[in-house]
Motif scaffolding. Structure first.
Motif, short mmCIF file in Angstrom:
data_model
loop_
_atom_site.label_atom_id
_atom_site.label_comp_id
_atom_site.label_asym_id
_atom_site.label_seq_id
_atom_site.Cartn_x
_atom_site.Cartn_y
_atom_site.Cartn_z
N MET A 158 21.17 -14.89 50.64
CA MET A 158 20.03 -15.80 50.56
C MET A 158 19.45 -15.78 49.15
SD MET A 158 16.98 -13.63 52.48
CE MET A 158 17.85 -13.55 54.03
N CYS A 172 19.97 -9.24 54.71
CA CYS A 172 20.94 -10.31 54.96
C CYS A 172 22.32 -9.80 54.57
CB CYS A 172 20.55 -11.53 54.12
SG CYS A 172 21.65 -12.94 54.22
N ILE A 208 19.32 -10.92 59.18
CA ILE A 208 20.16 -12.10 59.32
C ILE A 208 21.58 -11.68 58.94
CG2 ILE A 208 20.54 -14.48 58.57
CD1 ILE A 208 17.57 -14.55 57.72
N PHE A 209 22.49 -11.61 59.92
CA PHE A 209 23.81 -11.09 59.60
C PHE A 209 24.89 -11.64 60.53
CE2 PHE A 209 21.96 -8.07 62.60
CZ PHE A 209 23.00 -7.74 63.45
N ASN A 255 20.30 -8.79 49.80
CA ASN A 255 21.58 -9.37 50.18
C ASN A 255 22.65 -8.29 50.27
OD1 ASN A 255 21.11 -12.20 50.47
ND2 ASN A 255 20.87 -12.35 48.25
N TYR A 302 21.80 -13.25 64.43
CA TYR A 302 23.13 -12.69 64.15
C TYR A 302 24.18 -13.18 65.15
CZ TYR A 302 21.78 -9.03 67.62
OH TYR A 302 21.36 -8.34 68.73
N ASN A 359 27.28 -12.78 56.18
CA ASN A 359 27.22 -14.18 56.56
C ASN A 359 28.19 -14.99 55.71
OD1 ASN A 359 24.70 -14.11 58.37
ND2 ASN A 359 23.94 -13.20 56.47
N VAL A 385 19.94 -19.39 54.02
CA VAL A 385 18.52 -19.27 54.36
C VAL A 385 17.67 -19.89 53.26
CG1 VAL A 385 16.64 -17.67 54.92
CG2 VAL A 385 18.99 -17.12 55.59
#
Length: 541
Positions: free
Chosen positions: A495, A483, A300-301, A510, A272, A486, A312
Protein backbone atom coordinates in the motif's frame (compact mmCIF):
# COMPACT_ATOMS: atom_id res chain seq x y z
CA UNK A 1 -7.27 -24.97 27.05
CA UNK A 2 -6.81 -24.28 23.35
CA UNK A 3 -6.22 -26.20 20.15
CA UNK A 4 -3.85 -24.99 17.43
CA UNK A 5 -4.22 -26.18 13.86
CA UNK A 6 -2.01 -25.55 10.86
CA UNK A 7 -4.16 -23.89 8.19
CA UNK A 8 -4.17 -24.50 4.45
CA UNK A 9 -1.60 -21.74 3.89
CA UNK A 10 0.70 -22.68 6.78
CA UNK A 11 -0.59 -20.07 9.22
CA UNK A 12 -1.38 -21.12 12.74
CA UNK A 13 -5.02 -20.81 13.64
CA UNK A 14 -6.44 -20.76 17.13
CA UNK A 15 -9.54 -22.67 18.13
CA UNK A 16 -10.80 -22.19 21.70
CA UNK A 17 -11.83 -25.49 23.19
CA UNK A 18 -15.06 -23.87 24.29
CA UNK A 19 -16.08 -23.60 20.65
CA UNK A 20 -16.63 -27.33 20.58
CA UNK A 21 -19.31 -26.78 23.19
CA UNK A 22 -20.92 -24.03 21.13
CA UNK A 23 -24.65 -23.97 21.54
CA UNK A 24 -24.57 -26.92 23.91
CA UNK A 25 -28.28 -26.43 24.36
CA UNK A 26 -28.69 -27.97 20.90
CA UNK A 27 -28.58 -31.37 22.59
CA UNK A 28 -32.19 -30.59 23.47
CA UNK A 29 -34.41 -31.38 20.52
CA UNK A 30 -35.72 -28.18 18.89
CA UNK A 31 -38.96 -28.02 16.96
CA UNK A 32 -39.32 -27.47 13.21
CA UNK A 33 -42.39 -25.34 12.55
CA UNK A 34 -43.84 -25.11 9.05
CA UNK A 35 -45.26 -21.75 8.03
CA UNK A 36 -48.54 -22.28 6.18
CA UNK A 37 -47.32 -20.11 3.27
CA UNK A 38 -44.54 -17.61 2.68
CA UNK A 39 -46.82 -14.62 3.25
CA UNK A 40 -45.67 -12.22 5.93
CA UNK A 41 -48.77 -12.93 8.01
CA UNK A 42 -48.27 -16.70 7.95
CA UNK A 43 -44.54 -16.42 8.67
CA UNK A 44 -45.23 -14.00 11.51
CA UNK A 45 -47.77 -16.42 12.99
CA UNK A 46 -45.30 -19.32 12.77
CA UNK A 47 -42.56 -17.29 14.44
CA UNK A 48 -44.97 -16.24 17.19
CA UNK A 49 -45.74 -19.90 17.91
CA UNK A 50 -42.06 -20.87 18.12
CA UNK A 51 -39.97 -21.22 21.26
CA UNK A 52 -36.31 -20.20 21.51
CA UNK A 53 -34.24 -22.78 19.66
CA UNK A 54 -37.02 -23.63 17.19
CA UNK A 55 -36.71 -23.18 13.42
CA UNK A 56 -39.50 -21.91 11.19
CA UNK A 57 -39.53 -23.46 7.70
CA UNK A 58 -40.88 -21.27 4.90
CA UNK A 59 -42.25 -23.15 1.86
CA UNK A 60 -41.49 -22.37 -1.79
CA UNK A 61 -43.27 -19.41 -3.36
CA UNK A 62 -42.90 -15.74 -4.20
CA UNK A 63 -44.44 -13.33 -1.72
CA UNK A 64 -44.56 -9.55 -1.41
CA UNK A 65 -43.77 -8.34 2.09
CA UNK A 66 -44.81 -4.98 3.56
CA UNK A 67 -44.17 -5.75 7.23
CA UNK A 68 -41.09 -6.64 9.29
CA UNK A 69 -40.52 -10.05 10.90
CA UNK A 70 -38.56 -10.10 14.16
CA UNK A 71 -36.38 -13.08 15.13
CA UNK A 72 -34.73 -13.59 18.51
CA UNK A 73 -33.53 -17.07 19.40
CA UNK A 74 -35.82 -18.43 16.66
CA UNK A 75 -34.31 -19.32 13.28
CA UNK A 76 -35.97 -19.08 9.87
CA UNK A 77 -35.09 -21.20 6.85
CA UNK A 78 -36.46 -21.00 3.33
CA UNK A 79 -36.69 -23.82 0.81
CA UNK A 80 -33.88 -22.42 -1.37
CA UNK A 81 -32.72 -19.19 -2.94
CA UNK A 82 -34.72 -19.73 -6.13
CA UNK A 83 -37.69 -21.27 -4.36
CA UNK A 84 -38.53 -19.05 -1.37
CA UNK A 85 -38.56 -15.49 -2.70
CA UNK A 86 -39.51 -12.39 -0.71
CA UNK A 87 -40.08 -9.17 -2.63
CA UNK A 88 -39.22 -6.02 -0.71
CA UNK A 89 -42.11 -3.57 -0.59
CA UNK A 90 -41.37 -2.42 2.96
CA UNK A 91 -42.27 1.17 3.81
CA UNK A 92 -39.31 3.55 4.03
CA UNK A 93 -41.16 5.84 6.48
CA UNK A 94 -39.80 6.45 9.98
CA UNK A 95 -36.41 4.86 9.29
CA UNK A 96 -38.19 1.71 8.16
CA UNK A 97 -37.61 -0.72 5.34
CA UNK A 98 -36.47 -3.72 7.36
CA UNK A 99 -37.59 -7.12 6.07
CA UNK A 100 -36.05 -8.92 9.05
CA UNK A 101 -34.74 -7.78 12.42
CA UNK A 102 -32.47 -10.34 14.10
CA UNK A 103 -31.70 -9.97 17.79
CA UNK A 104 -29.18 -12.25 19.43
CA UNK A 105 -30.41 -14.54 22.19
CA UNK A 106 -28.23 -15.57 25.17
CA UNK A 107 -28.85 -19.30 24.82
CA UNK A 108 -29.91 -19.92 21.23
CA UNK A 109 -28.56 -19.16 17.78
CA UNK A 110 -30.71 -16.86 15.66
CA UNK A 111 -30.21 -17.90 12.03
CA UNK A 112 -31.68 -16.71 8.73
CA UNK A 113 -30.98 -18.89 5.69
CA UNK A 114 -31.92 -20.36 2.30
CA UNK A 115 -34.11 -17.75 0.67
CA UNK A 116 -34.00 -14.85 -1.78
CA UNK A 117 -34.64 -11.20 -1.00
CA UNK A 118 -35.60 -9.39 -4.19
CA UNK A 119 -35.95 -5.69 -4.99
CA UNK A 120 -39.46 -4.27 -5.09
CA UNK A 121 -41.30 -2.46 -7.84
CA UNK A 122 -43.04 0.22 -5.78
CA UNK A 123 -40.47 1.01 -3.12
CA UNK A 124 -37.43 1.79 -5.21
CA UNK A 125 -36.22 4.68 -3.07
CA UNK A 126 -33.04 4.08 -1.06
CA UNK A 127 -33.27 2.41 2.32
CA UNK A 128 -30.24 3.48 4.33
CA UNK A 129 -31.17 1.47 7.42
CA UNK A 130 -30.79 -2.10 6.19
CA UNK A 131 -33.11 -4.72 4.73
CA UNK A 132 -31.84 -7.02 7.46
CA UNK A 133 -30.80 -5.51 10.79
CA UNK A 134 -28.82 -7.61 13.27
CA UNK A 135 -27.86 -6.80 16.83
CA UNK A 136 -26.67 -8.59 19.93
CA UNK A 137 -24.41 -8.50 22.94
CA UNK A 138 -21.33 -10.52 23.80
CA UNK A 139 -23.22 -13.57 25.10
CA UNK A 140 -25.56 -13.93 22.11
CA UNK A 141 -25.17 -15.32 18.58
CA UNK A 142 -26.63 -14.93 15.11
CA UNK A 143 -25.89 -16.13 11.58
CA UNK A 144 -27.00 -15.11 8.06
CA UNK A 145 -26.20 -17.67 5.36
CA UNK A 146 -27.18 -19.03 1.95
CA UNK A 147 -29.29 -16.03 0.96
CA UNK A 148 -29.46 -14.37 -2.45
CA UNK A 149 -29.68 -10.58 -2.10
CA UNK A 150 -31.11 -9.72 -5.49
CA UNK A 151 -30.73 -6.04 -6.36
CA UNK A 152 -32.22 -4.54 -3.19
CA UNK A 153 -32.67 -0.77 -3.12
CA UNK A 154 -31.09 -0.76 0.31
CA UNK A 155 -28.11 -1.49 2.43
CA UNK A 156 -28.57 -5.23 2.42
CA UNK A 157 -27.46 -5.92 6.01
CA UNK A 158 -26.85 -3.48 8.87
CA UNK A 159 -25.24 -4.81 12.05
CA UNK A 160 -24.84 -3.51 15.60
CA UNK A 161 -23.15 -4.81 18.75
CA UNK A 162 -20.65 -7.58 19.41
CA UNK A 163 -22.57 -10.87 19.33
CA UNK A 164 -20.84 -14.06 18.22
CA UNK A 165 -21.79 -13.89 14.56
CA UNK A 166 -21.03 -14.70 10.96
CA UNK A 167 -22.38 -13.70 7.53
CA UNK A 168 -21.41 -16.55 5.18
CA UNK A 169 -22.16 -18.28 1.88
CA UNK A 170 -24.45 -15.54 0.54
CA UNK A 171 -24.64 -13.97 -2.92
CA UNK A 172 -25.03 -10.19 -3.16
CA UNK A 173 -26.16 -8.61 -6.44
CA UNK A 174 -25.55 -5.08 -5.28
CA UNK A 175 -27.27 -1.78 -5.94
CA UNK A 176 -26.12 -0.38 -2.59
CA UNK A 177 -23.74 -1.17 0.27
CA UNK A 178 -23.91 -4.89 0.93
CA UNK A 179 -23.00 -4.99 4.63
CA UNK A 180 -22.56 -2.09 7.03
CA UNK A 181 -21.29 -2.55 10.57
CA UNK A 182 -22.42 0.33 12.75
CA UNK A 183 -20.60 -0.33 15.99
CA UNK A 184 -18.99 -2.79 18.36
CA UNK A 185 -19.88 -2.25 22.01
CA UNK A 186 -23.62 -2.52 22.52
CA UNK A 187 -25.08 0.91 23.21
CA UNK A 188 -21.89 2.70 22.13
CA UNK A 189 -23.68 4.97 19.68
CA UNK A 190 -20.70 6.78 18.21
CA UNK A 191 -17.79 4.39 18.76
CA UNK A 192 -16.22 6.16 21.74
CA UNK A 193 -15.98 3.02 23.90
CA UNK A 194 -14.62 0.96 21.01
CA UNK A 195 -11.85 3.52 20.51
CA UNK A 196 -11.04 3.44 24.23
CA UNK A 197 -10.65 -0.36 24.25
CA UNK A 198 -7.63 -2.41 23.12
CA UNK A 199 -7.61 -3.88 19.61
CA UNK A 200 -9.03 -7.34 18.92
CA UNK A 201 -7.23 -9.08 16.08
CA UNK A 202 -7.11 -12.68 14.95
CA UNK A 203 -7.55 -15.15 17.79
CA UNK A 204 -8.81 -12.36 20.06
CA UNK A 205 -11.48 -11.16 17.66
CA UNK A 206 -14.19 -13.75 18.35
CA UNK A 207 -15.39 -16.11 21.03
CA UNK A 208 -18.61 -17.63 22.23
CA UNK A 209 -18.93 -15.78 25.52
CA UNK A 210 -16.78 -12.73 24.83
CA UNK A 211 -17.19 -9.76 22.55
CA UNK A 212 -16.92 -10.74 18.88
CA UNK A 213 -16.21 -8.65 15.83
CA UNK A 214 -18.33 -8.95 12.69
CA UNK A 215 -17.26 -11.94 10.56
CA UNK A 216 -17.96 -11.90 6.79
CA UNK A 217 -16.66 -14.97 4.94
CA UNK A 218 -17.22 -17.13 1.87
CA UNK A 219 -19.64 -14.73 0.16
CA UNK A 220 -19.99 -13.63 -3.46
CA UNK A 221 -20.43 -9.91 -4.22
CA UNK A 222 -21.00 -8.24 -7.57
CA UNK A 223 -21.96 -4.70 -8.41
CA UNK A 224 -24.86 -4.54 -10.87
CA UNK A 225 -25.18 -0.75 -11.18
CA UNK A 226 -21.71 0.26 -12.38
CA UNK A 227 -21.13 2.52 -9.36
CA UNK A 228 -19.08 0.90 -6.61
CA UNK A 229 -20.94 1.05 -3.32
CA UNK A 230 -18.89 -0.98 -0.85
CA UNK A 231 -19.13 -4.70 -0.12
CA UNK A 232 -18.41 -3.90 3.51
CA UNK A 233 -18.52 -0.54 5.21
CA UNK A 234 -18.11 0.47 8.84
CA UNK A 235 -18.28 3.37 11.24
CA UNK A 236 -18.95 4.18 14.91
CA UNK A 237 -16.09 2.02 16.18
CA UNK A 238 -16.97 -1.01 14.03
CA UNK A 239 -14.63 -4.01 14.01
CA UNK A 240 -14.82 -6.43 11.09
CA UNK A 241 -13.13 -9.48 9.57
CA UNK A 242 -13.60 -9.84 5.80
CA UNK A 243 -12.12 -13.11 4.52
CA UNK A 244 -12.39 -15.75 1.79
CA UNK A 245 -14.89 -13.71 -0.25
CA UNK A 246 -15.12 -13.13 -4.00
CA UNK A 247 -15.78 -9.56 -5.16
CA UNK A 248 -16.52 -8.26 -8.64
CA UNK A 249 -16.47 -4.53 -9.54
CA UNK A 250 -16.58 -3.17 -6.01
CA UNK A 251 -14.40 -2.50 -2.96
CA UNK A 252 -14.03 -2.83 0.78
CA UNK A 253 -14.56 0.54 2.43
CA UNK A 254 -14.74 2.20 5.80
CA UNK A 255 -15.81 5.60 7.04
CA UNK A 256 -13.57 8.05 8.83
CA UNK A 257 -14.33 10.44 11.64
CA UNK A 258 -15.15 13.00 8.97
CA UNK A 259 -18.28 10.93 8.23
CA UNK A 260 -20.52 13.46 9.91
CA UNK A 261 -21.62 14.82 13.27
CA UNK A 262 -20.47 12.62 16.17
CA UNK A 263 -19.80 9.39 14.25
CA UNK A 264 -16.25 8.10 14.58
CA UNK A 265 -14.33 5.88 12.20
CA UNK A 266 -14.33 2.13 11.90
CA UNK A 267 -12.02 0.91 14.66
CA UNK A 268 -10.39 -2.15 13.07
CA UNK A 269 -10.40 -4.40 10.02
CA UNK A 270 -8.92 -7.73 8.98
CA UNK A 271 -9.03 -8.28 5.21
CA UNK A 272 -7.48 -11.50 3.97
CA UNK A 273 -7.72 -14.45 1.57
CA UNK A 274 -10.18 -12.62 -0.70
CA UNK A 275 -10.32 -12.31 -4.48
CA UNK A 276 -11.16 -8.87 -5.89
CA UNK A 277 -11.76 -8.54 -9.66
CA UNK A 278 -12.65 -5.42 -11.61
CA UNK A 279 -13.84 -5.98 -15.18
CA UNK A 280 -12.19 -4.06 -17.99
CA UNK A 281 -15.69 -3.36 -19.35
CA UNK A 282 -16.91 -1.84 -16.07
CA UNK A 283 -17.09 1.95 -15.54
CA UNK A 284 -14.02 3.53 -13.91
CA UNK A 285 -11.74 0.65 -14.90
CA UNK A 286 -9.15 0.22 -13.51
CA UNK A 287 -10.71 1.07 -10.16
CA UNK A 288 -8.53 3.09 -7.76
CA UNK A 289 -8.22 0.48 -4.96
CA UNK A 290 -9.69 -2.75 -3.66
CA UNK A 291 -9.92 -1.15 -0.19
CA UNK A 292 -10.51 2.48 0.78
CA UNK A 293 -9.36 3.02 4.36
CA UNK A 294 -10.28 6.33 6.00
CA UNK A 295 -9.52 5.50 9.63
CA UNK A 296 -8.64 2.85 12.18
CA UNK A 297 -6.14 0.03 11.99
CA UNK A 298 -5.83 -3.60 10.96
CA UNK A 299 -4.24 -6.20 8.73
CA UNK A 300 -4.55 -6.72 4.97
CA UNK A 301 -2.91 -9.85 3.57
CA UNK A 302 -3.06 -12.70 1.06
CA UNK A 303 -5.61 -11.02 -1.21
CA UNK A 304 -5.64 -11.65 -4.97
CA UNK A 305 -6.51 -8.43 -6.79
CA UNK A 306 -7.03 -7.83 -10.52
CA UNK A 307 -8.16 -4.76 -12.44
CA UNK A 308 -7.42 -2.12 -9.78
CA UNK A 309 -4.82 0.63 -9.69
CA UNK A 310 -3.69 -0.16 -6.15
CA UNK A 311 -4.31 -2.52 -3.27
CA UNK A 312 -5.32 0.08 -0.68
CA UNK A 313 -6.13 3.77 -0.68
CA UNK A 314 -5.14 5.29 2.68
CA UNK A 315 -6.89 8.59 3.27
CA UNK A 316 -7.19 11.19 5.99
CA UNK A 317 -9.90 13.56 4.84
CA UNK A 318 -9.84 15.57 8.07
CA UNK A 319 -6.37 16.81 7.12
CA UNK A 320 -7.48 18.24 3.78
CA UNK A 321 -11.16 19.12 3.75
CA UNK A 322 -12.42 22.46 4.90
CA UNK A 323 -15.93 21.04 4.74
CA UNK A 324 -15.07 19.07 7.89
CA UNK A 325 -15.55 22.31 9.78
CA UNK A 326 -19.29 21.81 9.62
CA UNK A 327 -19.16 18.50 11.47
CA UNK A 328 -19.25 19.57 15.10
CA UNK A 329 -17.68 18.73 17.44
CA UNK A 330 -14.55 17.29 15.81
CA UNK A 331 -14.15 19.53 12.79
CA UNK A 332 -11.08 19.44 10.60
CA UNK A 333 -7.40 18.97 11.44
CA UNK A 334 -6.25 22.52 10.70
CA UNK A 335 -3.38 22.69 13.21
CA UNK A 336 -5.30 24.40 16.02
CA UNK A 337 -8.13 21.92 16.54
CA UNK A 338 -7.86 20.55 20.12
CA UNK A 339 -9.04 17.08 19.02
CA UNK A 340 -5.76 16.50 17.14
CA UNK A 341 -2.16 16.20 18.30
CA UNK A 342 -0.74 19.57 17.24
CA UNK A 343 2.53 21.41 17.56
CA UNK A 344 1.85 24.64 19.49
CA UNK A 345 4.08 26.61 17.12
CA UNK A 346 2.84 28.97 14.42
CA UNK A 347 5.60 28.22 11.93
CA UNK A 348 4.83 30.81 9.28
CA UNK A 349 2.34 33.52 8.42
CA UNK A 350 2.05 36.12 5.74
CA UNK A 351 0.17 37.27 2.66
CA UNK A 352 -0.37 35.52 -0.64
CA UNK A 353 0.86 37.06 -3.88
CA UNK A 354 -0.88 34.39 -6.00
CA UNK A 355 -3.40 35.51 -8.63
CA UNK A 356 -7.03 35.36 -7.59
CA UNK A 357 -8.58 31.88 -7.30
CA UNK A 358 -5.21 30.11 -7.36
CA UNK A 359 -5.10 26.51 -6.12
CA UNK A 360 -1.68 27.15 -4.57
CA UNK A 361 -0.04 29.65 -2.24
CA UNK A 362 2.57 32.00 -3.64
CA UNK A 363 4.69 34.31 -1.46
CA UNK A 364 6.91 36.82 -3.21
CA UNK A 365 10.56 36.63 -2.13
CA UNK A 366 10.03 33.66 0.22
CA UNK A 367 13.16 31.68 -0.76
CA UNK A 368 12.09 28.42 0.91
CA UNK A 369 14.13 25.24 0.66
CA UNK A 370 12.70 22.69 -1.75
CA UNK A 371 9.88 20.72 -0.04
CA UNK A 372 10.67 22.18 3.37
CA UNK A 373 6.95 22.51 4.18
CA UNK A 374 5.82 19.01 3.17
CA UNK A 375 3.53 17.62 5.87
CA UNK A 376 2.70 20.99 7.38
CA UNK A 377 -0.85 22.37 7.38
CA UNK A 378 -1.62 25.49 5.40
CA UNK A 379 -4.60 27.66 6.42
CA UNK A 380 -6.19 30.47 4.42
CA UNK A 381 -7.53 32.69 7.20
CA UNK A 382 -9.49 34.86 4.75
CA UNK A 383 -11.27 32.02 3.00
CA UNK A 384 -13.78 31.09 5.71
CA UNK A 385 -15.99 28.09 5.15
CA UNK A 386 -18.88 29.85 6.84
CA UNK A 387 -19.76 27.16 9.35
CA UNK A 388 -20.91 27.79 12.91
CA UNK A 389 -17.57 27.14 14.60
CA UNK A 390 -14.64 29.36 15.56
CA UNK A 391 -13.09 31.25 12.67
CA UNK A 392 -9.91 29.21 13.04
CA UNK A 393 -11.80 25.96 12.58
CA UNK A 394 -13.94 27.32 9.77
CA UNK A 395 -11.06 28.43 7.58
CA UNK A 396 -10.13 26.47 4.52
CA UNK A 397 -6.98 24.41 5.00
CA UNK A 398 -5.01 21.47 3.66
CA UNK A 399 -1.79 19.57 4.15
CA UNK A 400 1.19 20.61 2.03
CA UNK A 401 2.58 17.96 -0.31
CA UNK A 402 5.31 19.96 -2.06
CA UNK A 403 6.84 23.42 -2.30
CA UNK A 404 9.33 25.35 -4.39
CA UNK A 405 11.21 28.51 -3.42
CA UNK A 406 8.04 30.61 -3.18
CA UNK A 407 5.04 28.35 -3.97
CA UNK A 408 3.26 25.81 -1.76
CA UNK A 409 1.09 23.08 -3.22
CA UNK A 410 -1.39 21.12 -1.15
CA UNK A 411 -3.74 18.18 -1.43
CA UNK A 412 -7.09 19.06 -2.92
CA UNK A 413 -10.51 17.70 -2.13
CA UNK A 414 -11.03 15.84 -5.39
CA UNK A 415 -10.43 12.51 -3.67
CA UNK A 416 -13.53 13.02 -1.55
CA UNK A 417 -16.49 14.46 -3.38
CA UNK A 418 -17.23 17.78 -5.01
CA UNK A 419 -16.42 19.78 -1.90
CA UNK A 420 -15.03 23.30 -2.28
CA UNK A 421 -11.27 23.41 -2.56
CA UNK A 422 -9.10 25.96 -0.82
CA UNK A 423 -7.95 28.74 -3.12
CA UNK A 424 -5.96 31.94 -2.61
CA UNK A 425 -6.61 35.45 -3.84
CA UNK A 426 -3.99 38.16 -3.96
CA UNK A 427 -3.63 39.57 -0.45
CA UNK A 428 -5.17 36.61 1.41
CA UNK A 429 -3.58 35.95 4.78
CA UNK A 430 -2.22 32.50 5.59
CA UNK A 431 -0.80 30.56 8.51
CA UNK A 432 1.24 27.36 8.68
CA UNK A 433 0.97 24.80 11.51
CA UNK A 434 2.04 21.21 12.06
CA UNK A 435 -0.25 18.31 13.04
CA UNK A 436 1.51 15.29 14.58
CA UNK A 437 -1.55 13.01 14.31
CA UNK A 438 -5.22 13.50 13.52
CA UNK A 439 -8.12 12.01 15.45
CA UNK A 440 -8.77 8.37 14.42
CA UNK A 441 -6.53 8.57 11.36
CA UNK A 442 -5.36 5.33 9.69
CA UNK A 443 -2.82 3.69 11.98
CA UNK A 444 -4.19 5.06 15.27
CA UNK A 445 -6.19 3.19 17.91
CA UNK A 446 -6.79 3.00 21.65
CA UNK A 447 -7.07 6.31 23.47
CA UNK A 448 -8.86 8.22 26.20
CA UNK A 449 -12.61 7.77 26.48
CA UNK A 450 -14.60 10.52 24.78
CA UNK A 451 -18.19 11.29 25.76
CA UNK A 452 -20.86 13.97 25.53
CA UNK A 453 -21.33 16.23 28.53
CA UNK A 454 -24.53 18.20 28.12
CA UNK A 455 -25.31 21.00 25.69
CA UNK A 456 -24.22 24.57 25.21
CA UNK A 457 -26.53 27.59 25.15
CA UNK A 458 -27.33 26.92 21.48
CA UNK A 459 -28.33 23.30 22.08
CA UNK A 460 -25.13 21.84 20.61
CA UNK A 461 -23.58 18.79 22.25
CA UNK A 462 -20.55 19.45 24.43
CA UNK A 463 -18.10 16.62 23.79
CA UNK A 464 -15.09 16.10 26.04
CA UNK A 465 -12.09 13.91 26.65
CA UNK A 466 -13.02 12.31 30.00
CA UNK A 467 -9.38 12.40 31.17
CA UNK A 468 -8.93 16.14 30.67
CA UNK A 469 -12.57 17.20 31.02
CA UNK A 470 -12.21 19.33 27.88
CA UNK A 471 -12.17 18.87 24.11
CA UNK A 472 -8.66 17.42 23.78
CA UNK A 473 -6.57 14.95 21.77
CA UNK A 474 -7.35 11.51 23.30
CA UNK A 475 -3.71 10.32 23.25
CA UNK A 476 -4.43 7.62 20.69
CA UNK A 477 -1.88 4.83 20.51
CA UNK A 478 0.04 4.12 17.37
CA UNK A 479 -1.46 0.91 15.92
CA UNK A 480 0.09 0.50 12.46
CA UNK A 481 -1.67 -1.17 9.56
CA UNK A 482 0.20 -4.26 8.33
CA UNK A 483 0.02 -5.32 4.69
CA UNK A 484 1.67 -8.44 3.22
CA UNK A 485 1.41 -11.15 0.55
CA UNK A 486 -1.13 -9.30 -1.63
CA UNK A 487 -0.91 -9.53 -5.41
CA UNK A 488 -2.10 -6.92 -7.90
CA UNK A 489 -2.46 -8.31 -11.42
CA UNK A 490 -0.11 -11.10 -10.41
CA UNK A 491 2.59 -8.95 -8.79
CA UNK A 492 3.27 -8.70 -5.06
CA UNK A 493 2.14 -5.21 -4.11
CA UNK A 494 1.92 -3.12 -0.95
CA UNK A 495 0.00 0.00 0.00
CA UNK A 496 0.96 3.65 -0.24
CA UNK A 497 -0.34 6.98 0.97
CA UNK A 498 -0.57 10.33 -0.76
CA UNK A 499 -1.09 11.94 2.66
CA UNK A 500 2.16 13.10 4.34
CA UNK A 501 0.60 12.43 7.77
CA UNK A 502 0.17 8.70 6.99
CA UNK A 503 3.74 7.47 6.83
CA UNK A 504 5.24 4.16 5.74
CA UNK A 505 7.31 2.64 8.54
CA UNK A 506 5.21 4.35 11.20
CA UNK A 507 1.49 4.31 10.41
CA UNK A 508 1.67 1.33 8.04
CA UNK A 509 4.09 -1.41 7.04
CA UNK A 510 4.38 -3.26 3.75
CA UNK A 511 5.60 -6.84 3.36
CA UNK A 512 5.54 -7.38 7.10
CA UNK A 513 3.07 -9.57 9.01
CA UNK A 514 1.66 -8.04 12.16
CA UNK A 515 3.82 -9.35 15.03
CA UNK A 516 2.03 -12.08 16.94
CA UNK A 517 -0.97 -12.19 14.62
CA UNK A 518 -2.80 -15.54 14.57
CA UNK A 519 -5.95 -15.95 12.48
CA UNK A 520 -9.17 -17.01 14.12
CA UNK A 521 -10.54 -20.47 13.27
CA UNK A 522 -11.62 -20.94 9.66
CA UNK A 523 -14.34 -21.68 8.83
CA UNK A 524 -16.08 -19.71 11.54
CA UNK A 525 -17.47 -22.14 14.14
CA UNK A 526 -21.04 -21.05 13.34
CA UNK A 527 -20.44 -21.87 9.66
CA UNK A 528 -19.13 -25.40 10.04
CA UNK A 529 -21.99 -26.85 7.98
CA UNK A 530 -21.91 -24.71 4.83
CA UNK A 531 -24.38 -26.68 2.74
CA UNK A 532 -24.52 -25.33 -0.80
CA UNK A 533 -27.43 -22.97 -1.44
CA UNK A 534 -30.13 -24.60 -3.52
CA UNK A 535 -31.43 -23.37 -6.85
CA UNK A 536 -28.92 -20.62 -7.55
CA UNK A 537 -25.97 -20.45 -9.91
CA UNK A 538 -23.70 -17.41 -10.01
CA UNK A 539 -21.29 -16.84 -12.89
CA UNK A 540 -18.60 -14.20 -13.07
CA UNK A 541 -19.24 -11.04 -15.12
Amino acid sequence: MEIRLLSRDNRWVFLPAIIFLLNGHCAVRAALINALTGSVSDVTAAVASALPGDTVLVPPGTNIWTQTVNLSGVSLRGAGTNQTVIIDEESRANNGGQIFILTGSPNHLTELSNLQLCCGVTNTSPNYYGSIVCSGTANTSWRIDHILFNGLYAKNIATYGNAFNVIDHNAFLMKAIAIEDNGYVSGDQFGDQSYALPPTYGQNSAGQNVASVLYIEDNYFTNITGVAAGVSDGEDGARVVFRDNTVWNDLFANHGTETGARSRSERSFEIYDNTFNYSSSAPNYPYFAMANIRGGSGVIFSNTVNGYTSIVGLRDFRSTDAYSGQWAPFGGANGTNPWDSNSPTLYLSGTSSAPNASDYLQVAGANWANNQWVGYTLVNTNNLAGYALSSANSSYFSVVNSNSANVMYYLGTGLVQSHPQMTFNTGDHFQVYFVHATLDQPGRGSGDLVRDNGQDANGNLITINTVTGTPFWPHEALEPIYCWSNTLDGTLTGMFSAYPGIQSGRDFYNNMPQPGYVVFAYPHPLATQPAAPTGVKITSP
